[in-house]
Motif scaffolding. Sequence first.
Motif, short mmCIF file in Angstrom:
data_model
loop_
_atom_site.label_atom_id
_atom_site.label_comp_id
_atom_site.label_asym_id
_atom_site.label_seq_id
_atom_site.Cartn_x
_atom_site.Cartn_y
_atom_site.Cartn_z
N LEU A 115 -62.86 63.20 31.75
CA LEU A 115 -63.31 64.36 32.50
C LEU A 115 -62.32 65.52 32.47
CD1 LEU A 115 -64.72 62.42 35.59
CD2 LEU A 115 -66.06 63.60 33.84
N ASP A 116 -61.25 65.39 31.72
CA ASP A 116 -60.27 66.48 31.66
C ASP A 116 -60.90 67.72 31.05
OD1 ASP A 116 -60.14 64.47 29.43
OD2 ASP A 116 -59.07 66.12 28.46
N GLY A 117 -60.79 68.84 31.76
CA GLY A 117 -61.31 70.11 31.29
C GLY A 117 -62.80 70.30 31.48
N ILE A 118 -63.47 69.35 32.08
CA ILE A 118 -64.92 69.43 32.26
C ILE A 118 -65.24 70.21 33.53
CG2 ILE A 118 -67.04 68.12 32.67
CD1 ILE A 118 -65.97 67.90 29.83
N ALA A 151 -63.94 64.24 42.05
CA ALA A 151 -62.49 64.17 42.20
C ALA A 151 -61.76 64.86 41.05
CB ALA A 151 -62.04 62.71 42.30
N ALA A 152 -62.40 64.91 39.87
CA ALA A 152 -61.75 65.49 38.70
C ALA A 152 -61.90 67.01 38.62
CB ALA A 152 -62.32 64.85 37.43
N GLY A 153 -62.62 67.61 39.55
CA GLY A 153 -62.76 69.06 39.56
C GLY A 153 -63.99 69.59 38.88
N VAL A 154 -64.94 68.69 38.56
CA VAL A 154 -66.22 69.17 38.03
C VAL A 154 -66.88 70.07 39.09
CG1 VAL A 154 -68.55 68.44 37.37
CG2 VAL A 154 -66.55 67.18 36.53
N GLN A 155 -67.50 71.14 38.65
CA GLN A 155 -68.10 72.09 39.59
C GLN A 155 -69.62 71.93 39.73
OE1 GLN A 155 -66.94 75.96 38.12
NE2 GLN A 155 -64.79 75.38 38.00
N ARG A 156 -70.29 71.47 38.65
CA ARG A 156 -71.75 71.44 38.67
C ARG A 156 -72.27 70.20 37.95
NH1 ARG A 156 -74.70 76.75 36.52
NH2 ARG A 156 -73.48 77.50 38.31
N ILE A 157 -73.29 69.58 38.54
CA ILE A 157 -74.02 68.49 37.89
C ILE A 157 -75.48 68.91 37.74
CG2 ILE A 157 -74.87 66.13 38.10
CD1 ILE A 157 -72.33 65.34 39.47
N VAL A 158 -75.96 68.84 36.52
CA VAL A 158 -77.38 69.03 36.24
C VAL A 158 -77.94 67.65 35.90
CG1 VAL A 158 -79.08 70.09 34.71
CG2 VAL A 158 -77.05 71.38 35.44
N ALA A 159 -78.77 67.12 36.78
CA ALA A 159 -79.23 65.74 36.64
C ALA A 159 -80.66 65.68 36.16
CB ALA A 159 -79.11 65.01 37.99
N LEU A 160 -80.89 64.78 35.20
CA LEU A 160 -82.25 64.49 34.78
C LEU A 160 -82.85 63.52 35.79
CD1 LEU A 160 -84.54 64.75 32.76
CD2 LEU A 160 -83.49 62.91 31.42
N SER A 161 -83.70 64.04 36.65
CA SER A 161 -84.34 63.26 37.69
C SER A 161 -85.78 62.96 37.29
CB SER A 161 -84.26 63.99 39.04
OG SER A 161 -84.72 63.19 40.10
N SER A 162 -86.68 62.90 38.24
CA SER A 162 -88.08 62.58 37.95
C SER A 162 -88.95 63.12 39.07
CB SER A 162 -88.26 61.06 37.86
OG SER A 162 -89.62 60.69 37.89
N TYR A 163 -90.18 63.53 38.72
CA TYR A 163 -91.07 63.97 39.79
C TYR A 163 -91.52 62.81 40.66
CZ TYR A 163 -95.65 62.50 37.82
OH TYR A 163 -96.73 61.79 37.37
N SER A 164 -91.19 61.58 40.26
CA SER A 164 -91.51 60.40 41.08
C SER A 164 -90.76 60.41 42.40
CB SER A 164 -91.18 59.12 40.31
OG SER A 164 -92.02 58.99 39.18
#
Length: 276
Positions: A52-55, A78-91
């Motif tokens: 996760l370095d630099g991510i 914890a590693a400083g990631v700012q954004r998560i774009v998650a593949l979810s589901s309409y379920s």
Amino acid sequence: MILVTGATGHVGKPLLEELVAVGRKVRALTRNTDLPDLPTSVEVAETVDLPLDGITSVFFVTAAFPQGTAEPIAKMAAAGVQRIVALSSYSVLDDDPKNMIGVKHRELERQIEDSGLEWTFIRPAGGFAATALEWAEQIRTKGVARFPFGDAQTAPVHERDIAAVAARALLTDDLVGKAPLFSGPESLSYRDRARIIGSVTREPVTFDEITEDEARREWSLAGVPPHAVEARLGMFARLTHGPHDVSPVDPILGRSGLGFAQWVAEHIDDFRKVKS
């Protein structure tokens, strides 16, 4: 740098292409780092290492983390990631506790919201066009597509449309805190899908509507767990009651969604008959 999990999957690969095309630095996570068909400019790492370095942003798919999603999400925060774009589901909109796809993705969305990170939850509706690959071998070898509910209708989504929405969520702030739901551009029965595959390949495809018991045997032999077999049968039975709702992707992408016939044309070699 953007981290793409599930980088060799149906959505991950076209997403890598989208990101590389606009010059973004990308790290691709995969279980097999020897795959030769990833863009040369992409940094490749093993999923198990989760570097996760630099991510700063992550495209997150649950399939990349079969042991659970809570720990990797916590590590990202914890590693400083700012954004998560998650593949979810309409379920996730179905509160039936027996709908395990909905249960799993509601928990994923909750974990990400609780992390405090920026988020976007992508909720494709109508199923992936790529599920037609389950027919590929039988169409190539026998010219037959077997399925228990010929009149069940969905609005299959091209994986490149899902990747384009993910790219927009990763590259702009337009979808932060949103859960875009979209389907493919047309409602099709499974009988329609077989007909379209035959039309595009110019090789006849016969649709063989099998019984539920035959489907149970075939899906079980293919390794589908018993609870998932019954969930699939129940879902497809419900889809026989009329056209599937179509939720255009146009407002998100500014263009029309890609149709099933185009998807087949792009995967035509998977369906062309084996020559003796």
